[in-house]
Every structure is written in structure tokens, then in C-alpha cells.
Design an enzyme around this catalytic site. Structure first.
Site, short mmCIF file in Angstrom:
data_model
loop_
_atom_site.label_atom_id
_atom_site.label_comp_id
_atom_site.label_asym_id
_atom_site.label_seq_id
_atom_site.Cartn_x
_atom_site.Cartn_y
_atom_site.Cartn_z
N GLU A 266 0.85 -1.19 0.00
CA GLU A 266 0.00 0.00 0.00
C GLU A 266 0.88 1.24 0.00
O GLU A 266 1.57 1.54 0.98
CB GLU A 266 -0.91 0.04 1.23
N ASP A 328 -10.92 2.70 3.02
CA ASP A 328 -10.57 4.08 3.34
C ASP A 328 -11.23 5.10 2.42
O ASP A 328 -11.15 6.30 2.69
CB ASP A 328 -9.05 4.27 3.24
#
Length: 530
Positions: A266, A328
């Protein structure tokens, strides 16, 4: 390249599970490992190949599992190691791979390592975290800011120093420059690999190192009121530091010692900087997450430009991947609308590379408004009023029309979306025109057509309304055409023979002879070419 020459993570589709909101089996309102096991058949029917599970480690839950107090333990809210082993066995029996989240940047402040580290300046684990003296006036060492609001330094009265935390003060950053830290964290990888996990999604990897000289971050001239306070500075010295690549290579060596594993990183970075995360000679991540579809304007020309720029930037042998949603970011339906959510699904599942689907996107879940008294996300609590909270995209999946929509017998930890009729898995499973049925159709087609998973990609058209691209593999050619507008548009289809899939189910299987085809409003199709 033929699909049989590729690894499972290249031809497969990954499905992200946010475990707190997937399925609860013990009535506490929080999803658990037994719940994931109980719902595996949904994922088999959907047609995905792997599940990525957000953190399930022991944690005080200051950031809902991203504050880890034991890297080799399961939090009781999710179950036990025996439950985890049962999940691995059940998933593998269904030919589903299991990917775990790995959180190397920081631990919990309740982890025994940090408890020992803060016990005294002479602690054997003092250097396992990032401690620094105050400035002469007692203020923090520099201007670094926490991603969740406020300074990135917290003063420890007992020892008279500040410790660094890129996120919450309850999430102190580990010092990866210390070989003992690196060794202990790599051992955690080995622990789970030996238990049969098929890979890891590595969290916040671009934050793993900070500038050793502690230089201030420069001010951001583009910052304005309403933006996250953390963006008031450019994170030049707290993100994407050169040392990170050696640490990734060390993780990769551990992974490579076990057959057929995958590492996913990520890192929210520009394309040119993201490419470095494949590593020198592909010694880094197999898949540095490509989040650029999340921020690219939703129109054919912008997306075509992104596809071409990303493909051109890939290192030799580097494998692409695409993401359109996660835990998110705002959900597809809320960003694009219900009709364009079908176009998004078709785009995601027909681009070259590995796609990742976020749980609930397959039934068209939208962001759920969270009443102030129900807010859970620490980011929203720290920086209220800016809409930064992630609770709206983390709400439980509605499985059926039963009590609490089949998610729990107790009180859900977040509200369950229940406003729209048919917005649940059971109802959509019985509806051949539903979004869930469309996802299943696309995933079956992707599995049946190597051109969609392994073939080359060529942009054919990018107008104000239409994006069209060809996918080809040896002697198989397919055309994908997407209408981004709410009015009809014409696309040239050349030597097309038939429609293989359409966001309007009535067209699937229709033979074609004309050199062009009128796409209806918000329509996407996959066409077989002669």
C-alpha cells in the site's frame, strides 16, 4: 503471455474483507473469523480467487486493528488461532487463497515491545522505536504532523523524550533501522506463512522510514482550509524514503522462501515513484497497489490517459493491478451513481492486471451516514467536521432481510445500510438483473477468457462519451466499450461477431454484423471480434 504461464495472483481476482463488518456469529455485533468461514460460499459463487483480510491481530482497537499488540496472535473479538486455522483450511478446500494484512510501520503503544521501550532511556528496546529529545524550548523535535491530526510527536514525561507516530499517539512507529526490529518483524511474516497464508498486503509501506536528520517538512502552498491538516506540509521527509526498498526486498526474500506467495504494497504515490516499489530486478512487491483510478476524473479521456501512462511506466516483467474501492475511500455508488457503478465493475474486471474488489461493492453498497453519537473512526474524532471519517464505507454487509439484515443477532458496531429494497445478497442472488448477478457474469467471463486476464490491451477509442479498448491473447480478440454518459453513444465495433456481456442483461449473446453499435445510456459491453 498465456495465462497458464502466470502465477495465480496475476490471473486471479482479490476480494477485500473488512472483518468487523463481514459476518458476526457470536452476537457481539462485530464480524469474526467464523463469520468469514460461514460466508466463503458467497465468494465462491461470486467467482473471486483470493480474500484479503484487514487486520485480525490482537489489538486495543484504537485504530481498529491497525494498532497491533501481538503480531502472532488473534484478537478475541475475531476468535482464536484455531478459528484462523479452520478458515485457512475451509478457504483452501474451496480453492480460495488467503492474504493477510501486515502492519510493519507501527505497533500499538500497548505492545510489550513499546511498554519495555518507554520504561527507561536505558531499556534494551529503547531503540526499537523512534525517540528524540525536545528542542531547547521543550517543543517537539520538528514540524512533522500525524496523518490523523496534530503533531506526530508525543512527549513521554517519565523519560523526557518524544516518540514519533505517523498516525495516532497509540501507534508508535517502529525503528526499522534497528536490525533487531527488522528480524522480529520478519519472523512475524514467517509465523503466518507457516500457517498457510498465501501472501500479505503490507500497510502504509511508504511511511516505514523517516528522514534520519529530522528535517522539517516544507509547507504545502496548495493547502487550504477544509483539507486534512496533515496536508498543510509536503511529506518530503516522512514518506517514501530511499531505505524503504531494502526493507521491502527483505520481506520479499522471506516470502520467496515459501512457494507461490504474493506481496502487495500500500503506497499512495505518483506513478513514477510507485514503480520503484516493484524493486530492482523485481525484487520488491509483486503488486504495488495502483490507486490512481480512485483519483482520476471519471471520463473516458482521463482514464485512457491513465491506462497508457501506467502501462508505459511498468518495469519489464512488472505486473499491473487496479483498485476502485477500499476501506478508506468513498464507495463506488456514492462517487459515481448506481448506473455508472456497473461501468466501473466492467472496467475494473476487464483491464489488464489484477483487480481488487472491496466487500459490498458487488451489491452496490453506498456510503452510510453515521450519526455523531455512532462515530467510531479515530480520524473523524480527531479532526471532526471535514468529512475525513471512514466509518461510512466500513458498515456491515446486508446479507438478507432478516434481523439486522443477517449480519448479527446483536447490535451492529456500525449501522447497517437498509434504505434501498433489494440491497442485500439474498435478494440480489435471486435477481438475474441485479448488480451481484452482473459481477458474477463478469467474473465467469474473465475466468473463461484468457484474453481478459492475461492478454494485451490497446486503447481503441477515448471520446467525451466512450472508452473502448481491445484485449487480445494469441488468436482471441475482445472489445470492451463503455459509455460514461446518460445518453446514447455510438461506438465502432469493426468485425464483431457477438456480445459476450452487457450491463444491460438483455443483450448478452446477441450476434453482431454492423460495423458500429449504439450503446445505451450508461451501458458497457464486451464484444467478441473475429
Amino acid at each position: 503471455m498465456r495465462s497458464r504461464d502466470l502465477a495465480w495472483w496475476q490471473t486471479g481476482v482479490i476480494y477485500q474483507i473488512y472483518p468487523r463488518s463481514f459476518q458476526d456469529t457470536n452476537g457481539d455485533g462485530i464480524g469474526d473469523l467464523a463469520g468469514i468461514t460461514a460466508r466463503l460460499d458467497h465468494l465462491v459463487d461470486l467467482g473471486v480467487d483470493a480474500i484479503w483480510i484487514s487486520p485480525i491481530y490482537a489489538s486495543p482497537m484504537a485504530d481498529f486493528g491497525y494498532d497491533v499488540s501481538d503480531y502472532c496472535g488473534i484478537d478475541p473479538a475475531f476468535g482464536t488461532l484455531a478459528d484462523f486455522d479452520a478458515l485457512i483450511a475451509a478457504a483452501h478446500a474451496r480453492e480460495l487463497r488467503v492474504i493477510l494484512d501486515y502492519v510493519p510501520n507501527h505497533s500499538s503503544d500497548q505492545h510489550p515491545w513499546f511498554v519495555e521501550s518507554r520504561s527507561s532511556r536505558g531499556s534494551s528496546k529503547r531503540d526499537w522505536f523512534v525517540w528524540r529529545d525536545p528542542k531547547p524550548d521543550g517543543s517537539p523535535p520538528n514540524n512533522w504532523l500525524s496523518e490523523f491530526g496534530g503533531p506526530a510527536w508525543t512527549f513521554d514525561e517519565a523519560t523526557g523524550q518524544y516518540y514519533y507516530h505517523a498516525y495516532l499517539k497509540e501507534q508508535p512507529d517502529l525503528n526499522w533501522r534497528n536490525p533487531e526490529v527488522q528480524s522480529a518483524m520478519l519472523d512475524a511474516l514467517r509465523f503466518w506463512l507457516k500457517r498457510g497464508v498465501d501472501g500479505f498486503r503490507v500497510d502504509a509501506i511508504h511511511h516505514l522510514f523517516e528522514d534520519e536528520q529530522l528535517r522539517d517538512n516544507p509547507p504545502n502552498p496548495d493547502w487550504q482550509a477544509g483539507m486534512s491538516p496533515a496536508r498543510s506540509v509536503i511529506r518530503a521527509h516522512t514518506m517514501d524514503q530511499p531505505e524503504v526498498h531494502d526493507a521491502i526486498a527483505a520481506m520479499r526474500r522471506v516470502s520467496d522462501a515459501y512457494a507461490d506467495r504474493v506481496l502487495i504494497g500500500e503506497a499512495y504515490l505518483p506513478i513514477d515513484r510507485l514503480m520503484a516499489y516493484y524493486g530492482q530486478d523485481l525484487s520488491g512487491f509483486h503488486l504495488p497497489f495502483n490507486f490512481h483510478l480512485l483519483s482520476t476524473p471519471w471520463n473516458p479521456t482521463a482514464i485512457a490517459s491513465l491506462i497508457e501512462a501506467y502501462e508505459a511506466a511498468l518495469p519489464p516483467g512488472g505486473w499491473p493491478n487496479w483498485v476502485l474501492g477500499n476501506h478508506d475511500r468513498s464507495r463506488l455508488v456514492s462517487r459515481l451513481g448506481a448506473e455508472q457503478a456497473r461501468i466501473a465493475a466492467l472496467l475494473l474486471l476487464t483491464l489488464r492486471g489484477t483487480p481488487t474488489i472491496y466487500q459490498g461493492e458487488e451489491i452496490g453498497m453506498a456510503d452510510v451516514p453515521i450519526p455523531p453519537d455512532c462515530v467510531q473512526d479515530p480520524w473523524e474524532k480527531n479532526v471532526p467536521g471535514l468529512g475525513l471519517g471512514r466509518d461510512p464505507v466500513r458498515t456491515p454487509i446486508p446479507w438478507s432481510q432478516e434481523r439486522n439484515w443477517g449480519f448479527t443477532e446483536g447490535e451492529p458496531w456500525l449501522p447497517v445500510e437498509s434504505a434501498l429494497p433489494g440491497l442485500n445478497v439474498a435478494a440480489q442472488s435471486q435477481d438475474s438483473t441485479s448488480l451481484l448477478s452482473f459481477y458474477r457474469t463478469l467474473l465467469r467471463l474473465r475466468r473463461a477468457e484468457p484474453a481478459l486476464s492475461a492478454g494485451d490491451i490497446t486503447i481503441v477509442e477515448a471520446s467525451d462519451s466512450v472508452l473502448a479498448y481491445e484485449r487480445s491473447d494469441t488468436d482471441r480478440r475482445l472489445l470492451v466499450a463503455l459509455n460514461f454518459r446518460s445518453e446514447a453513444a455510438t461506438v465502432r465495433v469493426g468485425n464483431a461477431t457477438r456480445i459476450l456481456a452487457s450491463s444491460y442483461p438483455d443483450l448478452a449473446g446477441t450476434p453482431l454484423q454492423a460495423p458500429s453499435l449504439e450503446l445505451r445510456r450508461n451501458e458497457g459491453i464486451v464484444i467478441e471480434l473475429a
